[in-house]
Design a protein around this motif. Structure first.
Motif, PDB file in Angstrom:
ATOM      1  N   THR A  55      13.636  17.871  -9.251  1.00 22.43           N
ATOM      2  CA  THR A  55      12.207  17.552  -9.066  1.00 22.43           C
ATOM      3  C   THR A  55      11.792  16.226  -9.716  1.00 22.43           C
ATOM      4  OG1 THR A  55      11.114  18.598 -10.998  1.00 22.43           O
ATOM      5  CG2 THR A  55      11.660  20.044  -9.125  1.00 22.43           C
ATOM      6  N   GLY A  56      12.694  15.597 -10.490  1.00 18.58           N
ATOM      7  CA  GLY A  56      12.329  14.349 -11.164  1.00 18.58           C
ATOM      8  C   GLY A  56      12.322  13.162 -10.220  1.00 18.58           C
ATOM      9  N   GLY A  57      11.620  12.104 -10.617  1.00 16.38           N
ATOM     10  CA  GLY A  57      11.553  10.889  -9.811  1.00 16.38           C
ATOM     11  C   GLY A  57      10.622  11.056  -8.619  1.00 16.38           C
ATOM     12  N   GLY A  58      10.551  10.013  -7.796  1.00 17.67           N
ATOM     13  CA  GLY A  58       9.678  10.076  -6.619  1.00 17.67           C
ATOM     14  C   GLY A  58       9.402   8.694  -6.057  1.00 17.67           C
ATOM     15  N   THR A  59       8.539   8.674  -5.056  1.00 17.52           N
ATOM     16  CA  THR A  59       8.219   7.425  -4.353  1.00 17.52           C
ATOM     17  C   THR A  59       6.774   7.482  -3.876  1.00 17.52           C
ATOM     18  OG1 THR A  59      10.482   7.223  -3.547  1.00 17.52           O
ATOM     19  CG2 THR A  59       8.826   5.975  -2.354  1.00 17.52           C
ATOM     20  N   SER A  60       6.107   6.343  -3.936  1.00 18.08           N
ATOM     21  CA  SER A  60       4.737   6.263  -3.422  1.00 18.08           C
ATOM     22  C   SER A  60       4.606   4.996  -2.577  1.00 18.08           C
ATOM     23  CB  SER A  60       3.745   6.248  -4.590  1.00 18.08           C
ATOM     24  OG  SER A  60       2.426   6.234  -4.121  1.00 18.08           O
ATOM     25  N   ILE A  61       3.817   5.069  -1.518  1.00 18.20           N
ATOM     26  CA  ILE A  61       3.656   3.939  -0.592  1.00 18.20           C
ATOM     27  C   ILE A  61       2.172   3.640  -0.415  1.00 18.20           C
ATOM     28  CG2 ILE A  61       3.983   3.155   1.807  1.00 18.20           C
ATOM     29  CD1 ILE A  61       6.520   4.878   1.920  1.00 18.20           C
ATOM     30  N   ARG A  62       1.846   2.335  -0.403  1.00 16.40           N
ATOM     31  CA  ARG A  62       0.479   1.910  -0.072  1.00 16.40           C
ATOM     32  C   ARG A  62       0.456   1.389   1.357  1.00 16.40           C
ATOM     33  NH1 ARG A  62      -3.442  -2.767  -2.841  1.00 16.40           N
ATOM     34  NH2 ARG A  62      -5.094  -2.504  -1.283  1.00 16.40           N
ATOM     35  N   GLN A  63      -0.467   1.902   2.165  1.00  9.44           N
ATOM     36  CA  GLN A  63      -0.697   1.365   3.512  1.00  9.44           C
ATOM     37  C   GLN A  63      -2.182   1.034   3.604  1.00  9.44           C
ATOM     38  OE1 GLN A  63      -0.738   3.905   7.127  1.00  9.44           O
ATOM     39  NE2 GLN A  63       0.917   2.600   7.845  1.00  9.44           N
ATOM     40  N   HIS A  64      -2.480  -0.250   3.645  1.00  6.45           N
ATOM     41  CA  HIS A  64      -3.870  -0.715   3.586  1.00  6.45           C
ATOM     42  C   HIS A  64      -4.531  -0.121   2.342  1.00  6.45           C
ATOM     43  CE1 HIS A  64      -2.820  -2.262   7.443  1.00  6.45           C
ATOM     44  NE2 HIS A  64      -2.649  -1.048   7.961  1.00  6.45           N
ATOM     45  N   ASP A  65      -5.625   0.622   2.485  1.00  8.77           N
ATOM     46  CA  ASP A  65      -6.290   1.169   1.297  1.00  8.77           C
ATOM     47  C   ASP A  65      -5.917   2.612   1.028  1.00  8.77           C
ATOM     48  OD1 ASP A  65      -7.464  -1.173   0.653  1.00  8.77           O
ATOM     49  OD2 ASP A  65      -9.344  -0.745   1.701  1.00  8.77           O
ATOM     50  N   HIS A  66      -4.866   3.093   1.682  1.00  6.07           N
ATOM     51  CA  HIS A  66      -4.424   4.470   1.459  1.00  6.07           C
ATOM     52  C   HIS A  66      -3.133   4.493   0.656  1.00  6.07           C
ATOM     53  CE1 HIS A  66      -6.753   6.079   5.211  1.00  6.07           C
ATOM     54  NE2 HIS A  66      -7.538   5.767   4.199  1.00  6.07           N
ATOM     55  N   LEU A  67      -3.141   5.284  -0.418  1.00  5.81           N
ATOM     56  CA  LEU A  67      -1.927   5.494  -1.216  1.00  5.81           C
ATOM     57  C   LEU A  67      -1.388   6.875  -0.895  1.00  5.81           C
ATOM     58  CD1 LEU A  67      -3.184   4.190  -4.694  1.00  5.81           C
ATOM     59  CD2 LEU A  67      -2.381   2.882  -2.710  1.00  5.81           C
ATOM     60  N   PHE A  68      -0.121   6.945  -0.531  1.00  7.74           N
ATOM     61  CA  PHE A  68       0.532   8.215  -0.188  1.00  7.74           C
ATOM     62  C   PHE A  68       1.348   8.660  -1.395  1.00  7.74           C
ATOM     63  CE2 PHE A  68      -0.555   8.648   4.261  1.00  7.74           C
ATOM     64  CZ  PHE A  68      -1.056   7.373   4.515  1.00  7.74           C
TER      65      PHE A  68
ATOM     66  N   ILE B 124       9.097   3.005  -6.492  1.00  9.94           N
ATOM     67  CA  ILE B 124      10.114   4.062  -6.559  1.00  9.94           C
ATOM     68  C   ILE B 124      10.389   4.379  -8.030  1.00  9.94           C
ATOM     69  CG2 ILE B 124      12.530   4.641  -6.038  1.00  9.94           C
ATOM     70  CD1 ILE B 124      12.347   2.543  -3.723  1.00  9.94           C
ATOM     71  N   HIS B 125      10.410   5.662  -8.353  1.00 10.53           N
ATOM     72  CA  HIS B 125      10.768   6.097  -9.709  1.00 10.53           C
ATOM     73  C   HIS B 125      12.039   6.927  -9.601  1.00 10.53           C
ATOM     74  CE1 HIS B 125      10.782   7.838 -13.613  1.00 10.53           C
ATOM     75  NE2 HIS B 125      10.253   9.003 -13.282  1.00 10.53           N
ATOM     76  N   THR B 126      13.110   6.510 -10.308  1.00  6.68           N
ATOM     77  CA  THR B 126      14.346   7.301 -10.275  1.00  6.68           C
ATOM     78  C   THR B 126      14.691   7.798 -11.676  1.00  6.68           C
ATOM     79  OG1 THR B 126      16.226   5.840 -10.797  1.00  6.68           O
ATOM     80  CG2 THR B 126      15.179   5.545  -8.633  1.00  6.68           C
TER      81      THR B 126
ATOM     82  N   HIS C  81      15.049   8.162 -19.724  1.00  7.44           N
ATOM     83  CA  HIS C  81      14.264   8.767 -18.639  1.00  7.44           C
ATOM     84  C   HIS C  81      14.658   8.218 -17.270  1.00  7.44           C
ATOM     85  CE1 HIS C  81       9.907   9.986 -17.274  1.00  7.44           C
ATOM     86  NE2 HIS C  81      10.734   9.946 -16.250  1.00  7.44           N
ATOM     87  N   GLY C  82      14.565   6.924 -17.058  1.00  2.67           N
ATOM     88  CA  GLY C  82      14.881   6.379 -15.730  1.00  2.67           C
ATOM     89  C   GLY C  82      14.290   5.002 -15.542  1.00  2.67           C
ATOM     90  N   ILE C  83      13.756   4.751 -14.344  1.00  2.00           N
ATOM     91  CA  ILE C  83      13.245   3.408 -14.035  1.00  2.00           C
ATOM     92  C   ILE C  83      12.135   3.487 -13.000  1.00  2.00           C
ATOM     93  CG2 ILE C  83      14.949   2.991 -12.195  1.00  2.00           C
ATOM     94  CD1 ILE C  83      15.088   0.040 -13.259  1.00  2.00           C
ATOM     95  N   TYR C  84      11.187   2.556 -13.093  1.00  3.16           N
ATOM     96  CA  TYR C  84      10.192   2.314 -12.038  1.00  3.16           C
ATOM     97  C   TYR C  84      10.518   0.960 -11.411  1.00  3.16           C
ATOM     98  CZ  TYR C  84       7.226   6.245 -13.262  1.00  3.16           C
ATOM     99  OH  TYR C  84       6.749   7.518 -13.466  1.00  3.16           O
ATOM    100  N   VAL C  85      10.640   0.943 -10.074  1.00  2.00           N
ATOM    101  CA  VAL C  85      10.935  -0.285  -9.337  1.00  2.00           C
ATOM    102  C   VAL C  85       9.906  -0.407  -8.215  1.00  2.00           C
ATOM    103  CG1 VAL C  85      12.660  -1.541  -7.975  1.00  2.00           C
ATOM    104  CG2 VAL C  85      13.414   0.063  -9.746  1.00  2.00           C
TER     105      VAL C  85
END
Ligand SMILES: CSCCC(=O)C(=O)COP(=O)(O)O
Ligand SMILES: [Zn+2]
Length: 237
Positions: free
Chosen positions: A41-54, A109-111, A200-204
């Motif tokens: 369950t660790g880490g994850g990813t988020s994407i910005r598209q225009h003014d929406h953050l997923f 991206i957070h790994t 812990h990991g990394i944010y890229v």
């Protein structure tokens, strides 16, 4: 915002386009799972598209997520336009937001990559707790952007004879509490596209999904190589 309004925005995550952020986050996390980047369950990813953050939910198996699990936040108000019921947004959300707001990122991206974790430990042992990760004369360095232009966009990639520097911040008990030191590292290292988190990991982050992914892959390759070099007694610089 009323719960009924939150839940009525399913159209924000329903798309047959494989490049839609809600679809892409799920696909990327399935790939990242195979690399050991988002296990347990660790880490994850988020994407910005225009003014929406997923944003993905917290505490779920990231490789099993469906597009309908995604939260959607408005970039300006930071209010949730869509909240899947019975889920909480990722604890990484304020860190992802820092990449979007302070660095103009399109994807973060957070790994929990073991190579990234080992690199933070080796730097501490060899160079002290205040040192950043530094390496040079490795071909894959060319996969990392070098500096940002006035417009904040990528200004070219690092050259073979240049030195890659990645700042390291100390871990905290709660992921959210990393935000202040991540933002401070962004200020101190204005050219960086990544921040390591000790033990812990990394944010890229990157200007878009393609860049964030390839930068994250290049960095992970470099950290793995650096760990192996250290085992062989080979210097990084
Ligand atoms: C075992 S994972 C601990 C939390 C963490 O470090 C992380 O990256 C995942 O946080 P999320 O809230 O997205 O599950
Ligand atoms: Zn984490």
């Amino acid at each position: 915002m009323a719960p009924s309004s939150d839940q009525s925005n399913d159209h924000l995550v329903h798309s047959s386009d494989p490049h839609h952020p809600a679809n892409l986050i799920c696909e990327l996390c399935r790939k990242f799972y195979t690399l050991g980047w988002v296990t347990g369950t660790g880490g994850g990813t988020s994407i910005r598209q225009h003014d929406h953050l997923f944003i993905a939910p917290s505490g779920v198996q990231k490789e099993l997520m469906e597009p309908t699990d995604m939260f959607v936040m408005d970039f300006h108000s930071r209010e949730y336009l869509r909240r899947p019921p019975n889920l909480k947004p990722s604890a990484c959300t304020p860190l992802f937001y820092a990449a979007f707001s302070k660095r103009g990122a399109g994807c973060c991206i957070h790994t929990h990559s073991q190579w990234a974790v080992l690199a933070t430990l080796l730097v501490e042992r060899e160079f002290g707790a205040n040192a950043c990760f530094e390496i040079e004369r490795i071909e894959q360095i060319k996969g990392i952007p070098k500096r940002r232009g006035e417009d904040g966009k990528v200004g070219g990639m690092l050259g073979y004879f240049e030195r890659l520097r990645v700042p390291i911040i100390e871990n905290t008990a709660r992921e959210e509490d990393l935000t202040e030191s991540l933002e401070a590292a962004m200020e101190k290292y204005p050219d960086t596209y990544a921040v390591l988190v000790r033990r812990h990991g990394i944010y890229v982050w990157g200007d878009n999904v393609h860049r964030a992914k390839t930068q994250c892959e290049s960095l992970d390759y470099i950290f793995q190589l650096a760990v192996e070099m250290k085992k062989l007694g080979l210097p990084w610089t």
